[in-house]
Design an enzyme around this catalytic site. Sequence first.
Site, PDB file in Angstrom:
ATOM      1  N   CYS A 262      -2.580  17.966 -41.386  1.00 12.07           N
ATOM      2  CA  CYS A 262      -2.030  18.934 -40.425  1.00 12.07           C
ATOM      3  C   CYS A 262      -3.144  19.507 -39.542  1.00 12.07           C
ATOM      4  O   CYS A 262      -4.099  20.103 -40.047  1.00 12.07           O
ATOM      5  CB  CYS A 262      -1.291  20.063 -41.147  1.00 12.07           C
ATOM      6  SG  CYS A 262      -0.529  21.194 -39.977  1.00 12.07           S
TER       7      CYS A 262
ATOM      8  N   HIS B 107      -3.123   8.229 -41.039  1.00  9.39           N
ATOM      9  CA  HIS B 107      -2.722   8.472 -39.654  1.00  9.39           C
ATOM     10  C   HIS B 107      -3.944   8.155 -38.795  1.00  9.39           C
ATOM     11  O   HIS B 107      -4.980   8.811 -38.932  1.00  9.39           O
ATOM     12  CB  HIS B 107      -2.277   9.933 -39.519  1.00  9.39           C
ATOM     13  CG  HIS B 107      -1.814  10.288 -38.142  1.00  9.39           C
ATOM     14  ND1 HIS B 107      -1.462  11.558 -37.775  1.00  9.39           N
ATOM     15  CD2 HIS B 107      -1.644   9.524 -37.026  1.00  9.39           C
ATOM     16  CE1 HIS B 107      -1.092  11.566 -36.506  1.00  9.39           C
ATOM     17  NE2 HIS B 107      -1.200  10.351 -36.028  1.00  9.39           N
TER      18      HIS B 107
ATOM     19  N   ASN C  41      -0.086   4.829 -40.116  1.00  8.60           N
ATOM     20  CA  ASN C  41       0.756   5.770 -39.374  1.00  8.60           C
ATOM     21  C   ASN C  41       0.230   5.963 -37.956  1.00  8.60           C
ATOM     22  O   ASN C  41      -0.961   6.150 -37.746  1.00  8.60           O
ATOM     23  CB  ASN C  41       0.792   7.111 -40.137  1.00  8.60           C
ATOM     24  CG  ASN C  41       1.543   8.208 -39.403  1.00  8.60           C
ATOM     25  OD1 ASN C  41       1.111   9.364 -39.392  1.00  8.60           O
ATOM     26  ND2 ASN C  41       2.670   7.897 -38.797  1.00  8.60           N
ATOM     27  N   GLY C  42       1.184   5.881 -37.002  1.00 13.92           N
ATOM     28  CA  GLY C  42       0.843   6.101 -35.591  1.00 13.92           C
ATOM     29  C   GLY C  42       1.297   4.964 -34.712  1.00 13.92           C
ATOM     30  O   GLY C  42       1.090   3.793 -35.055  1.00 13.92           O
TER      31      GLY C  42
ATOM     32  N   ALA D 278       7.188   8.772 -37.486  1.00 13.04           N
ATOM     33  CA  ALA D 278       7.727  10.134 -37.307  1.00 13.04           C
ATOM     34  C   ALA D 278       8.498  10.172 -35.983  1.00 13.04           C
ATOM     35  O   ALA D 278       9.728  10.049 -35.972  1.00 13.04           O
ATOM     36  CB  ALA D 278       6.600  11.161 -37.334  1.00 13.04           C
TER      37      ALA D 278
HETATM   38  C1  FMN Z   1       8.298  17.268 -35.784  1.00 11.83           C
HETATM   39  C2  FMN Z   1       7.104  16.791 -36.569  1.00 11.83           C
HETATM   40  C3  FMN Z   1       6.778  17.421 -37.757  1.00 11.83           C
HETATM   41  C4  FMN Z   1       5.678  16.980 -38.518  1.00 11.83           C
HETATM   42  N1  FMN Z   1       5.439  17.554 -39.734  1.00 11.83           N
HETATM   43  C5  FMN Z   1       4.506  16.992 -40.552  1.00 11.83           C
HETATM   44  C6  FMN Z   1       4.388  17.402 -41.904  1.00 11.83           C
HETATM   45  O1  FMN Z   1       5.148  18.244 -42.399  1.00 11.83           O
HETATM   46  N2  FMN Z   1       3.424  16.820 -42.662  1.00 11.83           N
HETATM   47  C7  FMN Z   1       2.588  15.846 -42.161  1.00 11.83           C
HETATM   48  O2  FMN Z   1       1.742  15.325 -42.905  1.00 11.83           O
HETATM   49  N3  FMN Z   1       2.692  15.442 -40.897  1.00 11.83           N
HETATM   50  C8  FMN Z   1       3.639  15.963 -40.101  1.00 11.83           C
HETATM   51  N4  FMN Z   1       3.813  15.469 -38.834  1.00 11.83           N
HETATM   52  C9  FMN Z   1       2.986  14.338 -38.395  1.00 11.83           C
HETATM   53  C10 FMN Z   1       3.704  13.026 -38.682  1.00 11.83           C
HETATM   54  O3  FMN Z   1       3.970  12.880 -40.063  1.00 11.83           O
HETATM   55  C11 FMN Z   1       2.889  11.834 -38.192  1.00 11.83           C
HETATM   56  O4  FMN Z   1       1.675  11.782 -38.899  1.00 11.83           O
HETATM   57  C12 FMN Z   1       2.569  11.907 -36.702  1.00 11.83           C
HETATM   58  O5  FMN Z   1       3.674  12.352 -35.944  1.00 11.83           O
HETATM   59  C13 FMN Z   1       2.142  10.519 -36.200  1.00 11.83           C
HETATM   60  O6  FMN Z   1       3.174   9.594 -36.387  1.00 11.83           O
HETATM   61  P1  FMN Z   1       4.047   9.069 -35.156  1.00 11.83           P
HETATM   62  O7  FMN Z   1       3.082   8.472 -34.161  1.00 11.83           O
HETATM   63  O8  FMN Z   1       4.982   8.060 -35.747  1.00 11.83           O
HETATM   64  O9  FMN Z   1       4.772  10.250 -34.576  1.00 11.83           O
HETATM   65  C14 FMN Z   1       4.874  15.907 -38.050  1.00 11.83           C
HETATM   66  C15 FMN Z   1       5.197  15.303 -36.832  1.00 11.83           C
HETATM   67  C16 FMN Z   1       6.298  15.727 -36.102  1.00 11.83           C
HETATM   68  C17 FMN Z   1       6.639  15.025 -34.813  1.00 11.83           C
END
Ligand code: FMN
Length: 325
Positions: free
Chosen positions: A112, A179, A213-214, A237
């Site tokens: 985070c 990530h 992730n990403g 995500a």
């Molecule tokens: C709405 C939202 C809430 C998120 N909450 C968390 C969380 O609670 N814990 C966490 O490790 N990452 C959280 N993330 C990060 C995602 O898990 C992920 O690592 C990040 O969005 C990159 O992935 P993506 O490119 O598929 O979006 C959040 C992302 C979004 C968009």
Amino acid sequence: MSVKLGGYDFYQSIGCPKYAMAPMVEQSELAFRLLCKRYNTQLTYTPMFFSQSFVDDENNRKKYWQSTPDEGPLLVQFCGNDPQVLVQAGKLCLEMPHAKESVVGIDLNLGCPQRFAQKARIGAFLMEEQNLIREIVSTLHRELPVPITCKIRIFKDIQHTIAYAQMIRDAGCQLLAVHGRTREQRGTVQGLADWDAIKIVREHIKDIPVFANGNIRTLKDADDCIEHTGCEGVLSACGLLDTPALFSGVNHDNTKLALEYLELCAAHEPPEHSFMTGHVFKMLKDKVKPYNDLKVLLNTARTRQLMKDVVVELGFREEKEKMYK
Ligand SMILES: Cc1cc2nc3c(=O)[nH]c(=O)nc-3n(C[C@H](O)[C@H](O)[C@H](O)COP(=O)(O)O)c2cc1C
């Protein structure tokens, strides 16, 4: 007494998932997890829970905890910086309704990047405190009856990232999600995730499953990423928020998916109404663009039924458009 499995034995015991939903505060709640699972999401995470509030506040715990007996495999994500509080949170969550059937592991949030995380010394702001991370992971590994998993971000320096990932593995982490962005890549400067960095971490961590992730927006992205990085699977995500059927590889209609989601919400009401608004809006943002009235109604609908009415109306208008064309 059941045996606590680790690494690849653990991974096999949960069906060797490839396609996972990343943890999302306010967005990876039960109804959305169940929707995505219908469309080939094979592993899900809860939203991040603050370990201290989970332990201290029974009302908060009851309000935000949701599961069903058949939703597994589910990873429950916590953040925190006190090993004993995290252990207590992990133990408490395993006693929550249906946790025994659905929860397969406890995940530690080390990614985070938000300002509140800096203030609270949690998430990615523990990256400079690796002795503490080691202590947290090894304590959780030793004291919890289920495997411990971690979700990390990368450093700019790849050698630093490799050593970090190896330390976490050596401390007892049984599945690592990487990530491919640094702590500074957030908000408007998010940029692309670095799959090359994830690939190198994977090459140095062979004895536990690694997830990338990403940048996963389509099933092809997911499969390309698995091939490029050599990881067991991927976490998505934002991609799933826009396209809940992403991992099915089929172009399902988001209007229908939004209605399906709202039906799931009827059976498993999200802890807060705003979670529902967030989901339906993200699923339909492109579709409602031409209909300003529906956009406004969707934003202001205060009940699930009102929201459903707007989505049904959107469906009618789309049908009409199709007929004219
Ligand atoms: C709405 C939202 C809430 C998120 N909450 C968390 C969380 O609670 N814990 C966490 O490790 N990452 C959280 N993330 C990060 C995602 O898990 C992920 O690592 C990040 O969005 C990159 O992935 P993506 O490119 O598929 O979006 C959040 C992302 C979004 C968009």
